[in-house]
Enzyme design. Structure first.
Site, PDB file in Angstrom:
ATOM      1  N   GLU A 261      -3.240  15.230 -10.724  1.00 46.54           N
ATOM      2  CA  GLU A 261      -3.255  13.816 -10.323  1.00 46.54           C
ATOM      3  C   GLU A 261      -4.536  13.618  -9.547  1.00 46.54           C
ATOM      4  O   GLU A 261      -4.685  14.155  -8.452  1.00 46.54           O
ATOM      5  CB  GLU A 261      -2.050  13.513  -9.418  1.00 46.54           C
ATOM      6  CG  GLU A 261      -0.703  13.754 -10.051  1.00 46.54           C
ATOM      7  CD  GLU A 261      -0.419  12.775 -11.165  1.00 46.54           C
ATOM      8  OE1 GLU A 261      -0.990  11.667 -11.154  1.00 46.54           O
ATOM      9  OE2 GLU A 261       0.343  13.134 -12.068  1.00 46.54           O
ATOM     10  N   CYS A 294      -5.686   6.660  -3.495  1.00 49.87           N
ATOM     11  CA  CYS A 294      -6.148   6.904  -4.865  1.00 49.87           C
ATOM     12  C   CYS A 294      -5.871   5.719  -5.780  1.00 49.87           C
ATOM     13  O   CYS A 294      -6.630   5.438  -6.699  1.00 49.87           O
ATOM     14  CB  CYS A 294      -5.484   8.159  -5.418  1.00 49.87           C
ATOM     15  SG  CYS A 294      -3.688   8.093  -5.369  1.00 49.87           S
TER      16      CYS A 294
HETATM   17  P1  NAD Z   1      -9.937  18.056  -2.996  1.00 48.96           P
HETATM   18  O1  NAD Z   1      -9.976  18.228  -4.458  1.00 48.96           O
HETATM   19  O2  NAD Z   1     -11.159  18.319  -2.213  1.00 48.96           O
HETATM   20  O3  NAD Z   1      -8.808  18.983  -2.333  1.00 48.96           O
HETATM   21  C1  NAD Z   1      -7.466  18.924  -2.744  1.00 48.96           C
HETATM   22  C2  NAD Z   1      -6.798  20.246  -2.450  1.00 48.96           C
HETATM   23  O4  NAD Z   1      -7.406  21.268  -3.232  1.00 48.96           O
HETATM   24  C3  NAD Z   1      -6.898  20.704  -1.009  1.00 48.96           C
HETATM   25  O5  NAD Z   1      -5.671  21.279  -0.612  1.00 48.96           O
HETATM   26  C4  NAD Z   1      -7.979  21.772  -1.060  1.00 48.96           C
HETATM   27  O6  NAD Z   1      -7.850  22.721  -0.041  1.00 48.96           O
HETATM   28  C5  NAD Z   1      -7.704  22.386  -2.405  1.00 48.96           C
HETATM   29  N1  NAD Z   1      -8.835  23.113  -3.012  1.00 48.96           N
HETATM   30  C6  NAD Z   1     -10.155  22.924  -2.825  1.00 48.96           C
HETATM   31  N2  NAD Z   1     -10.864  23.777  -3.568  1.00 48.96           N
HETATM   32  C7  NAD Z   1      -9.972  24.524  -4.269  1.00 48.96           C
HETATM   33  C8  NAD Z   1     -10.083  25.563  -5.231  1.00 48.96           C
HETATM   34  N3  NAD Z   1     -11.265  26.015  -5.643  1.00 48.96           N
HETATM   35  N4  NAD Z   1      -8.952  26.086  -5.751  1.00 48.96           N
HETATM   36  C9  NAD Z   1      -7.738  25.631  -5.366  1.00 48.96           C
HETATM   37  N5  NAD Z   1      -7.573  24.642  -4.448  1.00 48.96           N
HETATM   38  C10 NAD Z   1      -8.682  24.097  -3.906  1.00 48.96           C
HETATM   39  O7  NAD Z   1      -9.398  16.572  -2.762  1.00 48.96           O
HETATM   40  P2  NAD Z   1      -9.244  15.802  -1.376  1.00 48.96           P
HETATM   41  O8  NAD Z   1     -10.596  15.419  -0.908  1.00 48.96           O
HETATM   42  O9  NAD Z   1      -8.346  16.587  -0.479  1.00 48.96           O
HETATM   43  O10 NAD Z   1      -8.418  14.523  -1.825  1.00 48.96           O
HETATM   44  C11 NAD Z   1      -8.989  13.334  -2.205  1.00 48.96           C
HETATM   45  C12 NAD Z   1      -8.907  13.159  -3.707  1.00 48.96           C
HETATM   46  O11 NAD Z   1      -7.536  13.228  -4.119  1.00 48.96           O
HETATM   47  C13 NAD Z   1      -9.391  11.797  -4.144  1.00 48.96           C
HETATM   48  O12 NAD Z   1     -10.137  11.927  -5.333  1.00 48.96           O
HETATM   49  C14 NAD Z   1      -8.104  11.033  -4.396  1.00 48.96           C
HETATM   50  O13 NAD Z   1      -8.225   9.928  -5.267  1.00 48.96           O
HETATM   51  C15 NAD Z   1      -7.248  12.102  -4.964  1.00 48.96           C
HETATM   52  N6  NAD Z   1      -5.841  11.745  -4.888  1.00 48.96           N
HETATM   53  C16 NAD Z   1      -5.165  11.486  -6.045  1.00 48.96           C
HETATM   54  C17 NAD Z   1      -3.825  11.109  -5.990  1.00 48.96           C
HETATM   55  C18 NAD Z   1      -3.036  10.818  -7.245  1.00 48.96           C
HETATM   56  O14 NAD Z   1      -1.819  10.747  -7.168  1.00 48.96           O
HETATM   57  N7  NAD Z   1      -3.664  10.664  -8.393  1.00 48.96           N
HETATM   58  C19 NAD Z   1      -3.188  11.008  -4.764  1.00 48.96           C
HETATM   59  C20 NAD Z   1      -3.914  11.270  -3.607  1.00 48.96           C
HETATM   60  C21 NAD Z   1      -5.240  11.654  -3.690  1.00 48.96           C
END
Ligand code: NAD
Length: 491
Positions: A261, A294
């Site tokens: 997502e 999001c």
């Molecule tokens: P991110 O991708 O930076 O991090 C998300 C998660 O992934 C965190 O827990 C992080 O620690 C982990 N992560 C980072 N690198 C990783 C790796 N290499 N392997 C495994 N896990 C790893 O995202 P963010 O900045 O925390 O969140 C914001 C983003 O999330 C925005 O793009 C937003 O639109 C999206 N979002 C989407 C929804 C939806 O339902 N579609 C909901 C909320 C947020």
């Protein structure tokens, strides 16, 4: 909670918050930590949290394998009873959870208490019920009796982002647990604290050890150790497309089903026949939570003839917004989560200026000593402008006009994202046509954010793969098997 190593709890505003992992029903500490600060006052260090590593991941996966053996054999009704117990604990602690999430993520306390945290309890209740309806199908054909059996898949890794972390994480864990999988949840490092609270109620709810594990840490450090382990049978991720690509590669390596997502760049389409006042008010509310939503409709598309009228009303509503401390019930605009994130938002606006996009209002920090950014409206030079094409995840909206219905659909569908759309019109046939034509996982007409938890939820394009919600998530977390028995061959 039982402790196995040095670690413990920190007192935050009178609330005791665990600073460690929760693995196999026990509190487990790591020798190193990462710090969590409050976006409400960046000088306020809230906690030092255990920083998980490869060893933590292995321990959690081993615990989840043990937990799976017990949990997967329990009946859906028994699993549901335990999940409802956890929902009861959430309901009994809404104020506490909301306060902690407000401090470490700066989401508005009012909406956390009234809407967001209660939804977390509903996530568990909804899936506790759905799991009991998760029936097997049986029919006869070609001389055999076919039975479709839904088998729990195994340990599921669930990785979540920093916005609305408690609600989003429970939304993803509930179907995994309901389907009979054990869970390893990895919350985001910028807002891990509310999920630390959840760990405190898991044993009391009755989950056998190892069924529901929470590990803390930096995504790029512990994340690959979790997603790359072949003992993990499902990966469910919410976050950015960039991270999804890394996780997708890990899932591909082990051929493990993976849902993502991801971000959005929703269009908010306002037709001339709409209730323009209602549309302007809803458009202005897209600034809430500093635009860190999001699903937000961040590209306002207005029919040419009503542009000025709409913008006048939109500006009036935006001027009524109140920036301030998210704990203050009158505040509507919270700060950015982190200085690094604020810097990204600033860079988008700075690039827009260089690109010749017109900043209609905003475009600066609200106060130099905080993480607030002014609500900002940009009229892009063209539809190719970066501010139109890329998710900013801040209080920055764009406004463009369209001549007719066809152009509105063309613009709405002109980015690589496809998470959400919002349409304002009073014409039922137009609502149907445009609603069906927008390529997005969810389109709202004359409203926003109302959700039925049994409906599918997800994104198209770089907004994601797979669907959450209702039976869709239960299917993802199950392995389907067809059992075929030759008719008359058994008695
Ligand atoms: P991110 O991708 O930076 O991090 C998300 C998660 O992934 C965190 O827990 C992080 O620690 C982990 N992560 C980072 N690198 C990783 C790796 N290499 N392997 C495994 N896990 C790893 O995202 P963010 O900045 O925390 O969140 C914001 C983003 O999330 C925005 O793009 C937003 O639109 C999206 N979002 C989407 C929804 C939806 O339902 N579609 C909901 C909320 C947020």
């Amino acid at each position: 909670m039982k402790k196995t190593a040095e670690g413990g709890y920190v007192d935050i505003d009178g609330i005791s918050v665990c600073t460690d992992h929760f693995i196999g029903g026990e509190q487990v500490a790591s020798p190193t930590t990462f710090e969590v600060r409050s976006p409400l006052d960046w000088n306020w260090k809230l906690a030092e949290i255990s920083r998980g590593d490869a060893g933590t991941a292995v321990r959690a996966i081993e615990a989840a394998e043990q937990g799976f053996k017990i949990w997967s054999r329990m009946s859906p009704t028994e699993r549901g009873r335990i999940m409802n117990n956890l929902a009861d604990s959430i309901d009994a602690n809404i104020e506490k959870i909301a306060t902690i999430e407000c401090l470490d993520m700066a989401m508005l306390l009012d909406s956390l208490e009234k809407r967001v945290i209660p939804r977390a309890a509903r996530n568990f209740r909804a899936y506790a019920n759905l799991a009991t309806e998760h029936q097997e199908r049986m029919w006869n054909s070609n001389g055999t009796r076919n039975t479709v059996i839904r088998m729990p898949a195994g340990p599921a890794v669930i990785i979540t982002p920093w916005n609305a972390p408690f609600m989003l994480s429970t939304w993803k864990c509930a179907p995994a647990l309901a389907a009979g999988n054990s869970v390893i949840l990895k919350p985001a490092e910028w807002s891990p604290l509310s999920l630390s609270l959840l760990a405190d109620w898991i044993n009391d709810a009755g989950f056998p050890p190892g069924v529901f594990n929470i590990v803390q840490g930096i995504g790029r450090e512990i994340g690959p150790c979790l997603t790359g382990d072949p003992r993990v049978k499902r990966i469910s991720f919410t976050g950015s497309p960039e991270t999804a690509r890394h996780i997708g590669r890990a899932a591909a390596e082990n051929i493990v089903p993976f849902t993502a997502e991801l971000g959005g760049k929703g269009a908010l389409v306002v037709f001339a026949d709409a209730d323009i006042d209602a549309a302007a008010q809803k458009a202005s509310s897209q600034f809430h939570d500093s635009g860190q939503v999001c699903l937000a409709g961040t590209r306002i598309l207005v029919e040419e003839g009503i542009r000025d009228d709409f913008l006048e009303k939109f500006t009036i509503y935006t001027k009524k917004q109140i920036q301030g401390d998210s704990r203050d019930m009158t505040t509507t605009l919270s700060p950015a989560i982190h200085p690094d994130h604020l810097a990204k938002v600033e860079a988008f606006v700075s690039n827009a200026r260089k690109n010749g996009d017109k900043i209609i209002f905003g475009g600066r920090r609200w106060k130099q000593d905080g993480l607030w950014y002014e609500p900002t409206l940009i009229e892009p030079k063209s539809n190719d402008s970066e501010v139109v094409q890329r998710e900013i995840f801040g209080p920055v909206l764009t406004v463009q006009t369209f001549a007719d219905e066809a152009e509105s659909i063309h613009l709405a569908n002109s980015t690589a994202y496809g998470l959400s759309g919002i349409v304002y019109t009073r014409d039922a046939a137009k609502a149907e046509r445009v609603g069906r034509s927008i390529r997005a996982g969810t389109v709202w007409v004359n409203t926003f954010l109302i959700r039925d938890l049994t409906a599918p939820f997800g994104g198209i394009g770089i907004s994601g793969i797979g669907r959450e919600g209702g039976h869709y998530a239960l299917e993802f977390h199950s392995d389907l098997k067809t059992l075929q028995v030759l008719e008359g061959s058994v008695i």
